[in-house]
Scaffold this motif. Structure first.
Motif, PDB file in Angstrom:
ATOM      1  N   PHE A 208       0.791  -1.232   0.000  1.00 49.49           N
ATOM      2  CA  PHE A 208       0.000   0.000   0.000  1.00 49.49           C
ATOM      3  C   PHE A 208       0.829   1.292   0.000  1.00 49.49           C
ATOM      4  CE2 PHE A 208      -2.902  -3.193   1.732  1.00 49.49           C
ATOM      5  CZ  PHE A 208      -4.009  -2.984   0.925  1.00 49.49           C
ATOM      6  N   ILE A 209       2.135   1.191   0.254  1.00 55.00           N
ATOM      7  CA  ILE A 209       2.960   2.413   0.285  1.00 55.00           C
ATOM      8  C   ILE A 209       4.110   2.335  -0.717  1.00 55.00           C
ATOM      9  CG2 ILE A 209       4.442   3.881   1.716  1.00 55.00           C
ATOM     10  CD1 ILE A 209       2.775   3.039   4.132  1.00 55.00           C
ATOM     11  N   VAL A 210       4.954   1.320  -0.564  1.00 49.00           N
ATOM     12  CA  VAL A 210       6.156   1.239  -1.404  1.00 49.00           C
ATOM     13  C   VAL A 210       5.793   1.079  -2.881  1.00 49.00           C
ATOM     14  CG1 VAL A 210       8.259  -0.063  -1.872  1.00 49.00           C
ATOM     15  CG2 VAL A 210       7.519   0.307   0.497  1.00 49.00           C
ATOM     16  N   LEU A 211       4.925   0.117  -3.185  1.00 47.37           N
ATOM     17  CA  LEU A 211       4.558  -0.124  -4.584  1.00 47.37           C
ATOM     18  C   LEU A 211       3.852   1.079  -5.218  1.00 47.37           C
ATOM     19  CD1 LEU A 211       3.439  -3.881  -4.634  1.00 47.37           C
ATOM     20  CD2 LEU A 211       5.496  -2.879  -5.615  1.00 47.37           C
ATOM     21  N   PRO A 212       2.847   1.675  -4.546  1.00 50.57           N
ATOM     22  CA  PRO A 212       2.216   2.864  -5.141  1.00 50.57           C
ATOM     23  C   PRO A 212       3.204   4.000  -5.387  1.00 50.57           C
ATOM     24  CG  PRO A 212       0.829   1.996  -3.404  1.00 50.57           C
ATOM     25  CD  PRO A 212       2.121   1.255  -3.331  1.00 50.57           C
ATOM     26  N   VAL A 213       4.132   4.233  -4.435  1.00 53.58           N
ATOM     27  CA  VAL A 213       5.136   5.296  -4.603  1.00 53.58           C
ATOM     28  C   VAL A 213       6.040   4.981  -5.790  1.00 53.58           C
ATOM     29  CG1 VAL A 213       7.177   6.357  -3.564  1.00 53.58           C
ATOM     30  CG2 VAL A 213       5.108   6.034  -2.194  1.00 53.58           C
ATOM     31  N   ALA A 214       6.449   3.714  -5.899  1.00 54.43           N
ATOM     32  CA  ALA A 214       7.315   3.313  -7.011  1.00 54.43           C
ATOM     33  C   ALA A 214       6.604   3.495  -8.348  1.00 54.43           C
ATOM     34  CB  ALA A 214       7.741   1.855  -6.828  1.00 54.43           C
ATOM     35  N   LEU A 215       5.327   3.111  -8.396  1.00 54.90           N
ATOM     36  CA  LEU A 215       4.550   3.281  -9.629  1.00 54.90           C
ATOM     37  C   LEU A 215       4.377   4.757  -9.969  1.00 54.90           C
ATOM     38  CD1 LEU A 215       1.804   0.541  -9.125  1.00 54.90           C
ATOM     39  CD2 LEU A 215       3.570   0.566 -10.892  1.00 54.90           C
ATOM     40  N   PHE A 216       4.135   5.563  -8.937  1.00 52.01           N
ATOM     41  CA  PHE A 216       3.974   7.009  -9.148  1.00 52.01           C
ATOM     42  C   PHE A 216       5.254   7.609  -9.724  1.00 52.01           C
ATOM     43  CE2 PHE A 216       4.591  11.343  -7.518  1.00 52.01           C
ATOM     44  CZ  PHE A 216       3.501  11.969  -8.113  1.00 52.01           C
ATOM     45  N   LYS A 217       6.404   7.227  -9.166  1.00 52.30           N
ATOM     46  CA  LYS A 217       7.686   7.734  -9.658  1.00 52.30           C
ATOM     47  C   LYS A 217       7.945   7.292 -11.094  1.00 52.30           C
ATOM     48  CE  LYS A 217      10.182   8.232  -5.274  1.00 52.30           C
ATOM     49  NZ  LYS A 217      11.337   7.758  -4.470  1.00 52.30           N
ATOM     50  N   LYS A 218       7.579   6.038 -11.388  1.00 49.02           N
ATOM     51  CA  LYS A 218       7.789   5.511 -12.731  1.00 49.02           C
ATOM     52  C   LYS A 218       6.960   6.279 -13.754  1.00 49.02           C
ATOM     53  CE  LYS A 218       7.787   1.162 -15.311  1.00 49.02           C
ATOM     54  NZ  LYS A 218       7.480  -0.289 -15.261  1.00 49.02           N
ATOM     55  N   ARG A 219       5.699   6.518 -13.405  1.00 48.11           N
ATOM     56  CA  ARG A 219       4.826   7.276 -14.310  1.00 48.11           C
ATOM     57  C   ARG A 219       5.306   8.716 -14.462  1.00 48.11           C
ATOM     58  NH1 ARG A 219      -1.090   5.203 -12.136  1.00 48.11           N
ATOM     59  NH2 ARG A 219      -0.965   3.085 -13.029  1.00 48.11           N
ATOM     60  N   ARG A 220       5.788   9.296 -13.366  1.00 47.22           N
ATOM     61  CA  ARG A 220       6.278  10.680 -13.393  1.00 47.22           C
ATOM     62  C   ARG A 220       7.498  10.801 -14.312  1.00 47.22           C
ATOM     63  NH1 ARG A 220       9.671  13.825  -9.996  1.00 47.22           N
ATOM     64  NH2 ARG A 220       9.040  16.024  -9.944  1.00 47.22           N
ATOM     65  N   LEU A 221       8.409   9.834 -14.189  1.00 49.18           N
ATOM     66  CA  LEU A 221       9.593   9.831 -15.052  1.00 49.18           C
ATOM     67  C   LEU A 221       9.206   9.653 -16.515  1.00 49.18           C
ATOM     68  CD1 LEU A 221      12.024   7.646 -12.888  1.00 49.18           C
ATOM     69  CD2 LEU A 221      12.275  10.081 -13.417  1.00 49.18           C
ATOM     70  N   LYS A 222       8.184   8.817 -16.744  1.00 50.59           N
ATOM     71  CA  LYS A 222       7.728   8.595 -18.114  1.00 50.59           C
ATOM     72  C   LYS A 222       7.144   9.872 -18.707  1.00 50.59           C
ATOM     73  CE  LYS A 222       5.108   5.289 -20.876  1.00 50.59           C
ATOM     74  NZ  LYS A 222       4.197   4.113 -20.843  1.00 50.59           N
ATOM     75  N   ARG A 223       6.356  10.594 -17.893  1.00 49.04           N
ATOM     76  CA  ARG A 223       5.772  11.856 -18.358  1.00 49.04           C
ATOM     77  C   ARG A 223       6.864  12.887 -18.660  1.00 49.04           C
ATOM     78  NH1 ARG A 223       1.740  10.896 -14.336  1.00 49.04           N
ATOM     79  NH2 ARG A 223       2.794  12.336 -12.920  1.00 49.04           N
ATOM     80  N   LEU A 224       7.869  12.939 -17.773  1.00 52.09           N
ATOM     81  CA  LEU A 224       8.980  13.877 -17.995  1.00 52.09           C
ATOM     82  C   LEU A 224       9.749  13.532 -19.261  1.00 52.09           C
ATOM     83  CD1 LEU A 224      10.342  14.222 -14.342  1.00 52.09           C
ATOM     84  CD2 LEU A 224       9.181  15.996 -15.684  1.00 52.09           C
ATOM     85  N   SER A 225       9.918  12.222 -19.485  1.00 55.72           N
ATOM     86  CA  SER A 225      10.633  11.776 -20.681  1.00 55.72           C
ATOM     87  C   SER A 225       9.876  12.158 -21.951  1.00 55.72           C
ATOM     88  CB  SER A 225      10.829  10.259 -20.617  1.00 55.72           C
ATOM     89  OG  SER A 225      11.448   9.787 -21.774  1.00 55.72           O
TER      90      SER A 225
END
Length: 403
Positions: A377-394
């Motif tokens: 409920f914390i680590v995985l959602p944060v990791a997914l959020f960061k991954k999506r954020r990096l993808k958007r920035l890319s």
């Protein structure tokens, strides 16, 4: 057209009549009462009370198997252990009434359950099957029994059995390798006539796949072949040990009593244990010539028999035996045993470890559980959020570069 309709109507009525006739026939062959109530009625039970079972069997009926199934595996296991009503059963030319009083343990989960009594029997050489449906309500004795009733109904079967083994420690009684009076019932000999001449023990071994294939080839009937083939799907193999005790009958030429004890054990415990014994015709022409310690399911009269055992706890051994009278001593190499089961799953093994180690283990498991919650409920959602954020920035950088 009118004739066709009349024909169809009469056919339907005939089928319905035959169905009713069959049901009535089965009902007159065998009837079951729980606390003096007929089947398919709600039976109320209480902890510490007595669960009364009455089984009426018509003349000439041979019950080959009586099994219990329930929507609650803990209830099913408890009743299977205590409802051994067929121990004293034998085919008779008169109606029999078998009675059994079962004391309800305090560990029996509270709540509403369905309990089916499944009976296989033989009448006039034909096999029949009847299912007696029963509904139970166990009155809660305490909050814990109510919670156990709710939890056990939703637990996997192997987990429920692990908890049951701790709540009601199970010590399986071993069988005597020596011939007893009950082993030679109906054979026309007494214990005083027996002189032991040989005893041998087959080494412990785990049944291999090729043994199962050999057993399938030895079976003649489709029913026996299918039953053994179905066993091959269970990958867990218990350890099987076999002992053969041979006695010469004094005063009788070429007369021997042979007692075979098949012992099954598992280092880690096992559920849904099945044992098939293939006995050649040179040993016994039919299953009717054998005396069993526990009544098996007759797969083939040649004979091939099958025992089922629901719950074999860790480091316990379950014995099954049969005795036969022959003109020559039994050669143990002619007897084929096939035993399979189901090992407890990871969750069940974890529960067992917790129960064995005590509260400290529960604390460790609690910490692990909390860590899993944090990860999910914390680590995985944060990791997914960061991954999506990096993808958007890319993607944003790519658009800027294209411009």
């Amino acid at each position: 057209m009118k004739k066709i309709l009349m024909y169809l109507l009469s056919s339907v009525l005939l089928v319905l009549f035959m169905m009713i006739a069959v049901d009535t026939s089965l009902a007159t062959d065998i009837s079951l009462e729980i606390n003096d109530q007929s089947t398919n009625q709600l039976v109320q039970l209480q902890h510490g009370g007595v669960f009364r079972v009455k089984l009426k069997v018509a003349p000439g009926i041979d019950i080959s198997r009586l099994d219990i199934s329930s929507d609650n595996k803990m209830v099913e296991a408890l009743l299977k252990e205590k409802l051994n009503i067929l121990d004293e059963f034998a085919v008779s030319d008169q109606e029999q009434v078998l009675k059994k009083d079962v004391a309800l343990p305090s560990t029996l989960p509270a709540g509403k359950f369905f309990v089916n009594v499944n009976i296989n029997y033989v009448k006039n050489g034909k096999s029949f099957f009847v299912k007696q449906k029963n509904r139970f309500i166990v009155v809660p004795k305490s909050i814990s029994s109510r919670l156990m009733g709710f939890a056990s109904k939703h637990l996997p079967g192997d987990v429920a059995l692990e908890i049951l083994n701790v709540l009601e420690p199970k010590k399986i009684k071993r069988l005597n390798k020596e011939v007893e009076e009950k082993d030679i019932k109906g054979m026309g000999v007494t214990l005083n006539q027996l002189q032991k001449i040989k005893e041998m023990t087959v080494e412990e071994k785990i049944i291999k796949q090729d043994t199962i294939e050999t057993a399938v080839n030895k079976a003649m009937s489709t029913r026996a072949k299918e039953a053994i083939q179905a066993m091959a799907k269970k990958k867990s193999r218990p350890i099987v040990k076999k002992s053969v005790s041979i006695y010469k009958v004094k005063g009788q030429e070429k007369s021997y009593i042979n007692k075979i004890v098949v012992s099954v054990t598992s280092d880690n415990g096992m559920n849904s244990l099945e044992l098939v014994e293939i006995i050649p015709k040179s040993v016994a022409e039919s299953a009717g010539l054998l005396v069993f310690s526990e009544r098996p399911l007759i797969l083939e009269s040649d004979p091939i028999v099958k025992w089922s055992f629901n719950n074999l706890p860790k480091d316990e051994t379950k014995d099954f035996s049969y005795t036969v009278k022959t003109t020559e001593p039994v050669d143990e190499t002619q007897l084929t045993s096939v035993a399979v089961g189901k090992n407890p799953g990871l969750t069940a093994r974890l529960v067992r470890w917790e129960l064995e180690k005590g509260m400290s283990a529960w604390i460790v498991t609690g910490i692990i559980f909390l860590l899993l919650i944090v990860v999910v409920f914390i680590v995985l959602p944060v990791a997914l959020f960061k991954k999506r954020r990096l993808k958007r920035l890319s993607l944003k950088e790519e658009k800027i570069q294209k411009k």
